[in-house]
Structure formats: structure tokens, C-alpha cells
Design a protein around this motif. Structure first.
Motif, PDB file in Angstrom:
ATOM      1  N   PRO A 166       8.652  86.639  55.501  1.00  9.64           N
ATOM      2  CA  PRO A 166       8.893  85.448  56.335  1.00  9.64           C
ATOM      3  C   PRO A 166       9.853  85.684  57.484  1.00  9.64           C
ATOM      4  N   SER A 167      10.946  86.420  57.235  1.00  6.98           N
ATOM      5  CA  SER A 167      11.924  86.637  58.307  1.00  6.98           C
ATOM      6  C   SER A 167      11.326  87.480  59.440  1.00  6.98           C
ATOM      7  N   LEU A 206       7.487  85.485  66.015  1.00  9.24           N
ATOM      8  CA  LEU A 206       7.170  84.230  66.709  1.00  9.24           C
ATOM      9  C   LEU A 206       8.200  83.942  67.797  1.00  9.24           C
ATOM     10  N   GLU A 207       9.464  84.175  67.484  1.00 14.80           N
ATOM     11  CA  GLU A 207      10.516  83.938  68.481  1.00 14.80           C
ATOM     12  C   GLU A 207      10.352  84.874  69.674  1.00 14.80           C
ATOM     13  N   SER A 267       4.967  78.340  65.750  1.00 16.91           N
ATOM     14  CA  SER A 267       4.336  78.589  64.450  1.00 16.91           C
ATOM     15  C   SER A 267       3.102  79.470  64.643  1.00 16.91           C
ATOM     16  N   VAL A 268       2.599  79.971  63.521  1.00 22.21           N
ATOM     17  CA  VAL A 268       1.365  80.769  63.564  1.00 22.21           C
ATOM     18  C   VAL A 268       0.199  79.905  64.035  1.00 22.21           C
ATOM     19  N   GLU A 269       0.176  78.624  63.603  1.00 17.80           N
ATOM     20  CA  GLU A 269      -0.908  77.726  63.989  1.00 17.80           C
ATOM     21  C   GLU A 269      -1.018  77.580  65.505  1.00 17.80           C
ATOM     22  N   GLU A 270       0.106  77.697  66.182  1.00 14.52           N
ATOM     23  CA  GLU A 270       0.106  77.568  67.637  1.00 14.52           C
ATOM     24  C   GLU A 270      -0.734  78.674  68.299  1.00 14.52           C
TER      25      GLU A 270
END
Length: 464
Positions: free
Chosen positions: A16-17, A23-24, A30-33
Motif C-alpha cells: 500500500p505505501s 500515485l503521488e 486513486s487507482v480508479e482515477e
């Protein structure tokens, strides 16, 4: 209870990290984006209904081996299935060479250090050319179906025409692939066959061919096992109308049968799976395309080809791409057809097989296949109410057995054989309903006379 966060050891960047850091870096929330361009109606909502993950290598290995253990293959059963994927003997050296890291991991693209891959593929193409009596052979396509379909598209580009004539005796799977490849701009018409011999109906060919016909296509040996004896007449009719003659040929047959080029074929194509490749779950297939060394034909190949040329060092030669600029690797979306990674590893494998067998070995294996299938037909035809062969033509290794007069269906007979640990022939009732309760049987060099006798005895018991 909160849902436990799982880090998958086999999926890169699943921590997760690490995901959040990535993403940053790209400025996404988010991944969905990342999937916003995909309409929401096409996206799965929520989580997939999957079993709990297996996070250790030992647990995963045990799970997969348990699934594989449910399968029974040709090594555990007597196998008389063919129809495009065959249980031929695979020499140990074929597996030894194709599992070498320099070939296995450098299956496509331009490796930094070639380790002889280009030369190995050049040697494969050269030996296939000798077997086919053709000048040019490509690096393998995904399978023989793609090779045939691509050959028809090549013929259409060569002639500027948009109709192809295909023998009705090709299998339904191959025909499906041909139609897929020819959509939406190429029309595919089928040519009937003589119900007594299975041979292509020459009168039907003469009636169907026109100035709009780009190609006439048939297989030899045919999908139904018989040898097409009118190859010369078919190619002449095609050429008289300015069409290309495309022949799907089994390379295993060419130690004993005349190469299609010798009776007028312009493009020869097919599958090299019999040349040193195991039967697999949809794998182990690779296609070849062969033509004369004429620029018009060479430039219509979508796939890679390798040649030999002198280097800057006197007396030294190197191996590399021929006319690379015509491929989709070079011109991307402007390419005549998308190539992808193809199946070059299987080309190397087939090259090893051909080098090991040599010309005399291919003659011997071909003669052995024909004699075994002939013996099988004679023995099975002795069973009351069973008829084989169905067609009055020479056969190579496959033949049709007609069970219509037994009062049993092919499905019932195959189920009974399966209970005796025998894979029976391929059920043809849906593909060729006009042939009644018929099945396509195959005999290869791994089957002995005793194996054929065991099949005969089992069928006698089942029919009685």
C-alpha cells in the motif's frame, strides 16, 4: 472486524505505501482515477469474487499441482485424437535447447546480447524452405490458423481483390479464424467436395471463381485426413483467373508427399506443432508462411524474416532482419498487420527437430505414419457395422470412422472408450452432419501395432 490488507508477493508494487507513493508521483488521487476514460458501465463495481489469496510459494505450488493432477493426458491414456494438435514424439534435445535461458528469455524484440538467436531462426527458416521447396519462410506466427488467414490477406493485397474461395473440408475452427481475419472487407465463399472421394469439386471451383477472386485455398493433407490429388488442376484454375493459390500443408507429411510449390502453390502455410512441440493447453502451436523469393510477395509478409549478410570484417557473416521497414515493429499502425511477439521460440524448437531428423528422418517418419494409419483403417474396417475410411482417397495419418450403422452415437462410443483409458476420435457430427455419426481418428509414430489392436478390440466390444 476490519478487512485485512493483503500484500501479494507475486504482484509488483502491491505494498500500500508503495502504491500511494506512485500515485503521488503522478498526481493521482486513486487507482480508479487512472481508469476514468473507461465508461463506468464497462467497469466492474466492487471487488471480484475470488478465493482467499495463497501468499506462500509452497501453498501456491500445492494448489496448482492439485489442479493439474485432475488432468489426464496422452501419456496416461491411449490417444487417437488429432485434428490440428498431435501427439508426436518430442526428442529430448528439443526441450533441452528451447529451455536454455538465452533462447527462452529472449523470445522477441532486440536483446542486448543475441546469443545466436537470429542464427537459430535463420537456420530454422532455411530448413523449412528446403522441406517446402520454397525460398522464403517467416519467423513463426502465433499458430497455423493465423498463418492461413494472414496468407489470404496477403493474397488480397497482392491482387487488389476482395474475395477468397476456401475448401469446405477445412475444419470449423480454422474457418472461424479465416472469417475473423477477413472481416469486414473480404468475402469468404466455400467450395464443396466430392462425397465419394472428399476431393475438391473442380466443377464448383470453375463455377465460383471470377476476376474478383483473390485466392483459392485448400489443405493438403486435408483436415479430414485424405490427400488432395488435384493440386495441379486447382492451382492452374486459380492462375488462369489471376488468383493466388494458397495451400495449408502439414510439414510432417513432406518427407513423403510432394511439396505444394511443385504443383503450383504460390503461398504455403500451416502449423509447425508436430515438429518437436508437446501438446499443451492451447499452447505449443506456431504457424509458418512460405513463398518464392519475389519482392511482391516478400513485402506483403507482416511478420519478421531473418537473413544472412557479410559484416565489416572480411569473411565474417551476421544474421538479422530482412526488410524490417515493412513490419508493424517499424511503422506501427501503418503496418499491413499487427505482428506482436509471435512464437519465435517454437521456430527454434522446430529447427532443432528438423536438424536432428534430417531429410531421411522426415522420409522415415512420414512412411511410418502412413503405414500405421493404413493398418488402423484395415483393422477397424473389419468390425461389423463400422466403416473406414469414408473417402476413397489416399490418406496420411488421419481418417474418418463412420459409426452410423452401429446404432450408437460418437459421443456414446467415445465415453465408452474413455472408460477404457482411450481417447477416441474427434466427434465430427456437428461440423459435418452429412457424414452421419463419424469421428476423425489419428495415428502417430508413438502408437504401436499393439496400441491399434487394443483400440480395435475395445471398439468391437463397444459396438457389440
Amino acid at each position: 472486524m476490519s478487512e485485512r490488507t493483503v500484500t501479494y508477493p507475486y504482484i509488483p508494487n502491491s505494498v500500500p505505501s508503495v502504491k500511494q507513493e506512485m500515485l503521488e508521483e503522478i498526481g493521482a488521487e486513486s487507482v480508479e482515477e487512472l481508469f476514468e476514460e473507461v465508461p463506468e458501465r464497462l467497469r466492474v463495481q466492487g471487488s471480484l469474487d475470488l478465493p482467499p489469496p495463497l501468499l506462500s510459494e509452497a501453498a501456491l505450488k500445492r494448489h496448482v499441482e492439485g489442479i493439474l493432477a485432475q488432468n489426464e493426458g496422452g501419456s496416461a491414456y491411449l490417444n487417437f485424437l488429432g485434428a490440428g494438435c498431435y501427439q508426436h514424439h518430442v526428442p529430448a534435445v528439443c526441450d533441452e535447447i528451447n529451455q536454455r535461458g538465452e533462447f527462452l528469455t529472449a523470445y522477441a524484440g532486440e536483446p542486448y546480447d543475441d546469443h545466436g538467436r537470429f542464427q537459430a531462426l535463420f537456420e530454422y527458416c532455411s530448413m523449412m524452405g528446403e522441406l517446402l521447396n520454397m525460398d522464403v519462410v517467416n519467423v513463426p506466427t502465433y499458430d497455423g490458423f493465423q498463418a492461413v488467414a494472414t496468407s489470404l490477406r496477403m493474397a488480397c493485397r497482392l491482387t487488389g481483390r476482395r474475395e477468397v474461395l476456401v475448401a469446405k473440408t477445412v475444419g470449423s475452427d480454422l474457418l472461424s479464424k479465416i472469417k475473423d481475419y477477413c472481416k469486414p472487407d473480404i468475402r469468404v465463399d466455400l467450395l464443396g467436395y466430392d462425397p465419394r472421394t472428399g476431393q475438391l469439386d473442380l466443377d464448383a471451383l470453375k463455377a465460383a471463381i471470377s476476376e474478383n477472386t483473390a485466392a483459392v485455398c485448400f489443405q493438403n493433407p486435408s483436415y479430414l485426413g485424405f490427400v488432395e490429388v488435384h493440386g495441379r488442376e486447382i492451382s492452374e484454375i486459380a492462375h488462369d483467373h489471376g488468383a493466388v493459390c494458397v495451400v495449408g500443408a502439414d510439414p510432417m507429411s513432406l518427407g513423403v508427399l510432394t511439396p505444394p510449390a511443385d504443383y503450383g502453390a504460390d503461398i504455403v502455410c500451416g502449423d509447425i506443432q508436430p515438429l518437436g512441440m508437446h501438446m499443451q493447453f492451447g499452447g505449443g502451436q506456431a504457424g509458418y508462411i512460405a513463398t518464392r523469393d519475389e519482392e511482391a510477395y516478400v513485402m506483403e509478409y507482416p511478420s519478421r524474416m531473418f537473413g544472412i549478410a557479410p559484416t565489416s570484417v572480411p569473411g565474417e557473416y551476421g544474421f538479422g532482419d530482412v526488410a524490417y521497414e515493412r513490419t508493424s515493429f517499424a511503422i506501427r499502425e501503418e503496418g499491413k498487420e499487427w505482428v506482436g511477439t509471435a512464437a519465435a521460440l517454437w521456430g527454434i524448437t522446430a529447427g532443432v527437430y528438423l536438424a536432428l531428423m534430417g531429410p531421411q528422418g522426415m522420409v522415415e517418419v512420414g512412411e511410418g505414419l502412413m503405414s500405421r494409419s493404413r493398418y488402423a483403417m484395415l483393422e477397424l474396417d473389419k468390425i461389423p457395422s463400422v466403416k473406414t475410411p469414408v473417402f476413397e482417397s489416399p490418406h496420411f495419418r488421419e481418417f474418418i470412422v463412420d459409426f452410423s450403422d452401429t446404432g450408437k452415437t460418437v459421443a456414446e462410443i467415445n465415453d465408452a472408450l474413455l472408460s477404457r483409458r482411450i481417447f477416441g476420435g474427434k466427434d465430427l457430427t456437428s461440423e459435418y452432419p452429412d457424414l452421419g455419426e463419424s469421428a476423425l481418428f489419428c495415428v502417430s509414430e508413438v502408437q504401436t501395432r499393439e496400441d491399434i489392436d487394443q483400440l480395435t478390440t475395445a471398439l468391437k466390444e463397444i459396438v457389440d
